[in-house]
Design a protein around this motif. Structure first.
Motif, PDB file in Angstrom:
ATOM      1  N   UNK A 278       0.818  -1.208   0.000  1.00 41.90           N
ATOM      2  CA  UNK A 278       0.000   0.000   0.000  1.00 41.90           C
ATOM      3  C   UNK A 278       0.856   1.264   0.000  1.00 41.90           C
ATOM      4  N   UNK A 279       1.932   1.264   0.778  1.00 46.38           N
ATOM      5  CA  UNK A 279       2.795   2.448   0.845  1.00 46.38           C
ATOM      6  C   UNK A 279       3.443   2.734  -0.496  1.00 46.38           C
TER       7      UNK A 279
ATOM      8  N   UNK B  41       3.021  -0.781   7.051  1.00 48.34           N
ATOM      9  CA  UNK B  41       2.668  -1.474   5.811  1.00 48.34           C
ATOM     10  C   UNK B  41       3.841  -1.459   4.832  1.00 48.34           C
ATOM     11  N   UNK B  42       4.608  -0.397   4.847  1.00 47.87           N
ATOM     12  CA  UNK B  42       5.789  -0.309   3.983  1.00 47.87           C
ATOM     13  C   UNK B  42       6.805  -1.393   4.336  1.00 47.87           C
TER      14      UNK B  42
ATOM     15  N   UNK C 289       0.215 -11.407   5.869  1.00 49.45           N
ATOM     16  CA  UNK C 289      -0.612 -10.651   6.827  1.00 49.45           C
ATOM     17  C   UNK C 289      -0.234  -9.177   6.866  1.00 49.45           C
ATOM     18  N   UNK C 290      -1.250  -8.315   7.022  1.00 48.34           N
ATOM     19  CA  UNK C 290      -1.009  -6.870   7.050  1.00 48.34           C
ATOM     20  C   UNK C 290      -1.694  -6.191   8.232  1.00 48.34           C
ATOM     21  N   UNK C 291      -2.891  -6.653   8.606  1.00 49.11           N
ATOM     22  CA  UNK C 291      -3.683  -5.980   9.638  1.00 49.11           C
ATOM     23  C   UNK C 291      -4.398  -7.021  10.485  1.00 49.11           C
ATOM     24  N   UNK C 292      -4.493  -6.766  11.788  1.00 52.04           N
ATOM     25  CA  UNK C 292      -5.378  -7.563  12.639  1.00 52.04           C
ATOM     26  C   UNK C 292      -6.290  -6.615  13.416  1.00 52.04           C
ATOM     27  N   UNK C 293      -7.543  -7.002  13.511  1.00 49.09           N
ATOM     28  CA  UNK C 293      -8.524  -6.286  14.325  1.00 49.09           C
ATOM     29  C   UNK C 293      -9.069  -7.244  15.372  1.00 49.09           C
TER      30      UNK C 293
END
Length: 569
Positions: A17-18, A93-94, A185-189
């Motif tokens: 994304x970055x 994210x970068x 993996x990038x994000x956890x909620x």
């Protein structure tokens, strides 16, 4: 000008994304605005470019590397709406670090649970949240690094000051950014469920960061030059707006919600697109706000949206009459991007969830995986593996799954088999019930489980029950939803008192239990309604479990019916 998001999103093999979004816009124009940030008091206003976030995220990624952070490690973020939230998230994210955003309402115990569950290696917070994490640090062996973003005092020993640490990294420093496999993996909620503590939801590099481009394009209707304000959620507008080259409006408001302040903000700043929860919309059409609106009309507002819970059709009509602007509902989840909505130029049906977004295989099915007839209630589900296709759906805006304590990831799917016992279809079940009308519009019926949705917060009954059981006055309890005019629904606790507490004044005990819940867990979870009953009145299964569903049906069937005592704030 062609829209920056193509008509059909294709899932790439690799993505960052970055690099692919933020750096792209930064290279296109040094002045292209990514954020208009306003301080809580409104005195400080900053226009921050994509180039600013590109440069800062390079520097912070280098700092994280110097602090020993590795790709794949988890970084828990508990920050208010300061610009550093987006700088740090982009840096993570970068560099391949998994970000775990969390609300500032969390208590130290809430933070400890999330750190231990996700094996957090890096914690990022402001002075307030860092103080909380220091209280539980000794019980969190995975936590290696704590970074404090701001504060009036120098951070304690063992805590890194972000501002001071960045002084040694040149403004033009470059981190060697690479694209990661799409399924990294990038994000956890953390999201509430019907049983147990909050579940950990894992997203990959594209399921949120790229797929929310559809949210930005179709529902928020964003393009370069637009200014988007999402009053609640920081993540989906972050990805939705920046994929479209639009700018985020961020007001670092830390006070309780004031509808007149919101009207003042859209009157003062050139906000083109606004998303606020139903609770706010209900207040914006009250007589006091209508009077204020007559002299404080929006400066540039064009698109109005609502999400988080169903909105009353009459509120939509009143806002239309007041402002001349359409109010469009949308439906999404922590697990999935915006799945359906009143998007684009579709005619709006007040009270409807709208239609599935382009490319989202969302429909209403029965227990056999067959699409229901018009007007027939069923389960709202996403098709993951189409029948007789032999391959997966091309839709990628969905999470990898829930992560258990052993690190295993599972999504929890409904599998439909054919007469030979072979898998015929696979569905992701949203947990919601709906109907579909003759024009393909979806209409929300209710939750298929016990999760409570109050003012956009998902609250699991087990979490509140666990908190209440820590109080010596509570022998047994069941937590359900209860209808509420302002919030849609609120938390109600039905409690069997322990010996020695049954003769105490009910109002006094209710207030004590509510304050106990606020102090022990995140304040938004506390029960706004409490009833005291005898143990024999609670419906149970043959194994002795309390039937929350039966209690909820009675509560919603007759909201005015009270047990022995009900207290409502």
């Amino acid at each position: 000008m062609a829209h920056p998001v193509p008509d059909k999103l294709q899932r790439p093999d690799t993505f960052n994304f970055a690099l692919d979004v933020v750096d792209k816009w930064a290279a296109q124009s040094s002045a292209m605005e990514a954020m208009l940030w306003v301080s809580s008091d409104g005195d400080t206003v900053k226009s921050l470019s994509y180039r600013h976030f590109a440069q800062q995220s390079h520097r912070i990624a280098i700092l994280l590397q110097q602090l020993g952070a590795q790709p794949g490690e988890t970084m828990l973020m508990v920050l208010p709406r300061v610009q550093e939230w987006w700088e740090i998230a982009t840096a993570a994210l970068r560099s391949g670090i998994v970000i775990a955003p969390a609300t500032t309402l969390l208590t130290a115990a809430d933070i400890e649970y999330r750190v231990r569950k996700s094996k957090t290696a890096i914690f990022v917070g402001d002075e307030t949240s860092v103080f909380k994490v220091l209280q539980i640090r000794a019980r969190c062996p995975s936590l290696r690094t704590i970074i404090q973003v701001d504060g009036s005092r120098k951070p304690e020993e063992g805590v890194t000051s972000l501002q001071e640490a960045l002084l040694s990294i040149p403004p033009e420093a470059q981190y060697p950014t690479i694209r990661f496999p799409w399924n990294a993996p990038a994000i956890v909620y953390f999201t509430s469920g019907t049983s147990g503590l909050p579940k950990m939801v894992r997203h990959n590099q594209v399921s949120y960061p790229l797929a929310h481009a559809a949210t930005g394009k179709y529902w928020l209707k964003l393009s370069p030059g637009d200014l988007c304000w999402n009053y609640t959620e920081q993540a989906y507008s972050y990805f939705g707006a920046w994929n479209c080259g639009a700018s985020l409006f961020i007001w670092d408001d830390r006070q309780s919600f004031n509808p007149l302040s919101l009207l003042y903000i859209i009157h003062r700043f050139p906000i083109t697109t606004m998303c606020v929860p139903p609770l706010a919309w209900r207040q914006l059409v009250t007589p006091r706000c209508r009077e204020y609106y007559s002299t404080h009309k929006p400066k540039a507002l064009r698109e109005c949206t609502s999400a988080g819970e169903p909105l009353d059709p009459e509120v939509i009509r009143q806002w239309q009459r007041l402002s001349g602007l359409s109010l469009r509902e949308g439906y999404g989840q922590t697990e999935v991007i915006l799945m359906c909505g009143n998007y684009g130029d579709l005619p709006i049906k007040p009270g409807s969830m709208g239609k599935p977004l382009p490319g989202v295989p969302l429909t209403v099915i029965n227990a056999d995986g067959v699409e229901t007839k018009t007007g027939e209630e069923g389960d709202l589900a996403i098709l993951l593996s189409p029948a007789n296709r032999g391959h997966e759906s091309t839709f990628f805006g969905i999470f990898d799954g829930y992560v258990d304590d052993a690190g295993q990831v599972a999504r929890g799917e409904r599998v439909i088999k054919d007469s030979n016992g072979q898998t015929f279809q696979r569905w992701y079940m949203t947990g919601d019930r709906a109907t579909r009308d003759e024009n393909g519009y979806l209409w929300f019926v209710g939750r298929a489980d016990d999760v409570i949705n109050s003012s956009g917060y998902r609250i699991g009954p087990f979490e509140v029950e666990s908190t209440l059981r820590k109080h010596p006055a509570v022998a047994e309890c069941a937590v359900i939803s209860s209808p509420d005019e302002a919030r849609g629904e609120v938390v109600k606790a039905i409690i069997v008192l322990a010996q020695g507490y049954t003769t105490l004044p009910a109002d006094t005990l209710i207030k004590e239990l509510q304050e106990f819940c606020k102090a022990t867990s995140a304040p938004y979870k506390y029960p706004r309604k409490i009833s005291f009953v005898g143990a024999e009145t609670l419906p149970r299964t043959t194994s002795g479990k309390i039937k929350r569903g039966e209690l909820r049906k009675v509560e919603w069937r007759d909201a005015k019916a009270k047990a022995r005592t009900t207290y409502k704030l």
